[in-house]
Design a protein around this motif. Sequence first.
Motif, PDB file in Angstrom:
ATOM      1  N   GLY A 355       9.120  -7.639 -32.207  1.00 24.01           N
ATOM      2  CA  GLY A 355       7.705  -7.345 -32.036  1.00 24.01           C
ATOM      3  C   GLY A 355       7.469  -6.716 -30.674  1.00 24.01           C
ATOM      4  N   PRO A 356       6.265  -6.189 -30.454  1.00 25.83           N
ATOM      5  CA  PRO A 356       5.996  -5.494 -29.186  1.00 25.83           C
ATOM      6  C   PRO A 356       5.988  -6.466 -28.020  1.00 25.83           C
ATOM      7  N   PRO A 357       6.497  -6.014 -26.879  1.00 26.07           N
ATOM      8  CA  PRO A 357       6.489  -6.887 -25.699  1.00 26.07           C
ATOM      9  C   PRO A 357       5.075  -7.031 -25.161  1.00 26.07           C
ATOM     10  N   PRO A 358       4.800  -8.119 -24.449  1.00 28.70           N
ATOM     11  CA  PRO A 358       3.445  -8.277 -23.894  1.00 28.70           C
ATOM     12  C   PRO A 358       3.155  -7.209 -22.830  1.00 28.70           C
ATOM     13  N   VAL A 359       1.882  -6.819 -22.729  1.00 25.73           N
ATOM     14  CA  VAL A 359       1.490  -5.764 -21.772  1.00 25.73           C
ATOM     15  C   VAL A 359       0.748  -6.394 -20.602  1.00 25.73           C
ATOM     16  N   ILE A 360       1.130  -6.008 -19.421  1.00 26.82           N
ATOM     17  CA  ILE A 360       0.426  -6.500 -18.235  1.00 26.82           C
ATOM     18  C   ILE A 360      -0.249  -5.309 -17.556  1.00 26.82           C
ATOM     19  N   GLU A 361      -1.534  -5.452 -17.320  1.00 25.36           N
ATOM     20  CA  GLU A 361      -2.260  -4.391 -16.618  1.00 25.36           C
ATOM     21  C   GLU A 361      -1.779  -4.343 -15.172  1.00 25.36           C
ATOM     22  N   VAL A 362      -1.601  -3.141 -14.660  1.00 22.05           N
ATOM     23  CA  VAL A 362      -1.230  -3.031 -13.241  1.00 22.05           C
ATOM     24  C   VAL A 362      -2.450  -2.534 -12.473  1.00 22.05           C
ATOM     25  N   TYR A 363      -2.933  -3.339 -11.559  1.00 20.46           N
ATOM     26  CA  TYR A 363      -4.107  -2.965 -10.767  1.00 20.46           C
ATOM     27  C   TYR A 363      -3.642  -2.262  -9.486  1.00 20.46           C
ATOM     28  N   LYS A 364      -4.221  -1.054  -9.243  1.00 21.05           N
ATOM     29  CA  LYS A 364      -3.854  -0.341  -8.025  1.00 21.05           C
ATOM     30  C   LYS A 364      -4.706  -0.831  -6.869  1.00 21.05           C
ATOM     31  N   ARG A 365      -4.163  -0.707  -5.685  1.00 21.96           N
ATOM     32  CA  ARG A 365      -4.923  -1.077  -4.495  1.00 21.96           C
ATOM     33  C   ARG A 365      -6.139  -0.152  -4.384  1.00 21.96           C
ATOM     34  N   PRO A 366      -7.359  -0.644  -4.162  1.00 17.68           N
ATOM     35  CA  PRO A 366      -8.522   0.262  -4.102  1.00 17.68           C
ATOM     36  C   PRO A 366      -8.446   1.209  -2.907  1.00 17.68           C
ATOM     37  N   ARG A 367      -8.754   2.444  -3.206  1.00 16.57           N
ATOM     38  CA  ARG A 367      -8.769   3.437  -2.108  1.00 16.57           C
ATOM     39  C   ARG A 367     -10.157   3.482  -1.509  1.00 16.57           C
ATOM     40  N   VAL A 368     -10.242   3.413  -0.217  1.00 17.48           N
ATOM     41  CA  VAL A 368     -11.554   3.449   0.426  1.00 17.48           C
ATOM     42  C   VAL A 368     -11.853   4.890   0.860  1.00 17.48           C
ATOM     43  N   GLU A 369     -12.909   5.414   0.337  1.00 17.64           N
ATOM     44  CA  GLU A 369     -13.282   6.785   0.717  1.00 17.64           C
ATOM     45  C   GLU A 369     -14.579   6.749   1.537  1.00 17.64           C
ATOM     46  N   VAL A 370     -14.591   7.384   2.628  1.00 21.06           N
ATOM     47  CA  VAL A 370     -15.755   7.341   3.524  1.00 21.06           C
ATOM     48  C   VAL A 370     -16.476   8.686   3.462  1.00 21.06           C
ATOM     49  N   TYR A 371     -17.766   8.620   3.230  1.00 24.62           N
ATOM     50  CA  TYR A 371     -18.596   9.852   3.173  1.00 24.62           C
ATOM     51  C   TYR A 371     -19.635   9.845   4.296  1.00 24.62           C
ATOM     52  N   ARG A 372     -19.907  11.001   4.802  1.00 24.08           N
ATOM     53  CA  ARG A 372     -20.929  11.143   5.845  1.00 24.08           C
ATOM     54  C   ARG A 372     -22.160  11.862   5.249  1.00 24.08           C
ATOM     55  N   ARG A 373     -23.313  11.446   5.609  1.00 24.15           N
ATOM     56  CA  ARG A 373     -24.512  12.082   5.070  1.00 24.15           C
ATOM     57  C   ARG A 373     -24.943  13.200   6.043  1.00 24.15           C
ATOM     58  N   ARG A 374     -25.094  14.352   5.498  1.00 22.10           N
ATOM     59  CA  ARG A 374     -25.520  15.500   6.349  1.00 22.10           C
ATOM     60  C   ARG A 374     -27.054  15.512   6.527  1.00 22.10           C
ATOM     61  N   PRO A 375     -27.506  16.184   7.558  1.00 25.87           N
ATOM     62  CA  PRO A 375     -28.968  16.254   7.742  1.00 25.87           C
ATOM     63  C   PRO A 375     -29.682  16.851   6.538  1.00 25.87           C
ATOM     64  N   SER A 376     -28.877  17.691   5.795  1.00 17.47           N
ATOM     65  CA  SER A 376     -29.488  18.282   4.600  1.00 17.47           C
ATOM     66  C   SER A 376     -29.667  17.240   3.490  1.00 17.47           C
ATOM     67  N   GLY A 377     -29.075  16.088   3.742  1.00 16.97           N
ATOM     68  CA  GLY A 377     -29.159  15.039   2.704  1.00 16.97           C
ATOM     69  C   GLY A 377     -27.943  14.995   1.793  1.00 16.97           C
ATOM     70  N   GLN A 378     -27.046  16.018   1.956  1.00 15.73           N
ATOM     71  CA  GLN A 378     -25.833  16.015   1.116  1.00 15.73           C
ATOM     72  C   GLN A 378     -24.760  15.081   1.702  1.00 15.73           C
ATOM     73  N   PHE A 379     -23.875  14.634   0.883  1.00 12.30           N
ATOM     74  CA  PHE A 379     -22.755  13.786   1.328  1.00 12.30           C
ATOM     75  C   PHE A 379     -21.487  14.625   1.405  1.00 12.30           C
ATOM     76  N   GLU A 380     -20.770  14.415   2.443  1.00 11.15           N
ATOM     77  CA  GLU A 380     -19.456  15.068   2.476  1.00 11.15           C
ATOM     78  C   GLU A 380     -18.395  14.061   2.922  1.00 11.15           C
ATOM     79  N   ARG A 381     -17.156  14.200   2.292  1.00  7.33           N
ATOM     80  CA  ARG A 381     -16.105  13.252   2.591  1.00  7.33           C
ATOM     81  C   ARG A 381     -15.691  13.366   4.054  1.00  7.33           C
ATOM     82  N   ASP A 382     -15.529  12.197   4.650  1.00  2.06           N
ATOM     83  CA  ASP A 382     -15.164  12.197   6.053  1.00  2.06           C
ATOM     84  C   ASP A 382     -13.671  12.523   6.192  1.00  2.06           C
TER      85      ASP A 382
END
Length: 382
Positions: A355-382
């Motif tokens: 029968g099929p082997p059991p499946v284990i989900e692999v959780y990746k380490r969360p990536r932290v993404e930092v965005y800066r808000r421009r005076p125009s109000g738009q976000f851009e990645r830091d």
Amino acid sequence: MLEIKNLSAAYGQHPSLNDVAIKVGTGEIVVILGANGAGKSTLLRAISGICEGKVTGDITLNGDSLNGLSPDAIVKKGVALVPEGRGIFGDLTVKENLLLGAYSARARESERENLERVLEQFPKLRERQKQIARTMSGGEQQMVAIGRAMMSAPEILMLDEPSLGLSPLLCKELFHNLTEVKDLGIGVLLVEQNAKQSLAIADRGYLLENTRITHENSAVKLANDPAVQKAYLGAGSKVSTQKVSTSNGEGLKPAAPPPVINTVPIPRRSAEDHIGGSIDDLVAVAAKTSAKSVAKPAANTTAAAKRLANTKIEVVLKDIEAAALAARKRRPASVSPSRARVATGSTPAPTHPEGPPPVIEVYKRPRVEVYRRRPSGQFERD
Ligand code: ATP
């Protein structure tokens, strides 16, 4: 000569002997072989007059009928029984036990000579005359039982499984003693489970099967009969029939056979069979316990013995862990269903017969993404 003809016995409706005919001459050893419940003890008890069942047939000693005589009258006539379990008086001394065997008037007349003869035959009993019988070894107690029967100066000595519970060495000694009894001109009727040794000392033998005598022959021929070998000596086992001279100079005597060793192949077992569970589980437990044990510093324990024990346990656990890991490496991956596998989206899952082997989900380490808000109000990645 003791002669039995048409002897039948029954306990209520249950027949235990049917039409039995046997003979025992003076100075010969006759063995009765038979499975449990065949009626061997009943035969000896019927001859001795102590059978609780109904007995019919003819029992004679030198032509004199013993039918219907009381047990003590049968002993007086010259037939003595050493019962199964010996039946000695445990709280009496060896000598007192022996003297009780000479209670009949005929035996009492020659009590001193009989005692001397018994003590000569069993020198150990002479040394231990004052010993309380129950404090003696099994083999010595058997000697007391035989000696006591011999005190009645019997013509025929009957023994019910005398080797029961004796060590091989004591059995050898016992059977040797019986050849000495025979050499005195006494007829020996022996019921035995130890077919090999009893046939080796016997002159003749009978097979008692399911209440009837089914075979009668010389001991040598019985020992070499394939049917007897199969049923009583174990397949492939033989009683050697080489010439051995006996103390009374009589001819052919079978000698003790060499041992037969049967080798049986040991079935192959997997590592998991040996440890009684999954190797993965064992590795996990061993690793966990080992880690715990190592984590605790020796200083935590005050007693030196405890420290030493812990160290030993650690070593053992490490050994187990190493052995289990090594076994796991040698074993194909599909053996343990409990082994978890990582499902990678791109790799097709392997097929498994269990029968099929059991499946284990692999959780990746969360990536932290930092965005800066421009005076125009738009976000851009830091
Ligand atoms: P073993 O080798 O086991 O001692 P055996 O060949 O000596 O067996 P016996 O003791 O003679 O066999 O018994 C023969 C049959 O008679 C058995 O079925 C047994 O149950 C029965 N039997 C023996 N003694 C009695 C008794 N006192 N009352 C009722 N049945 C008995």
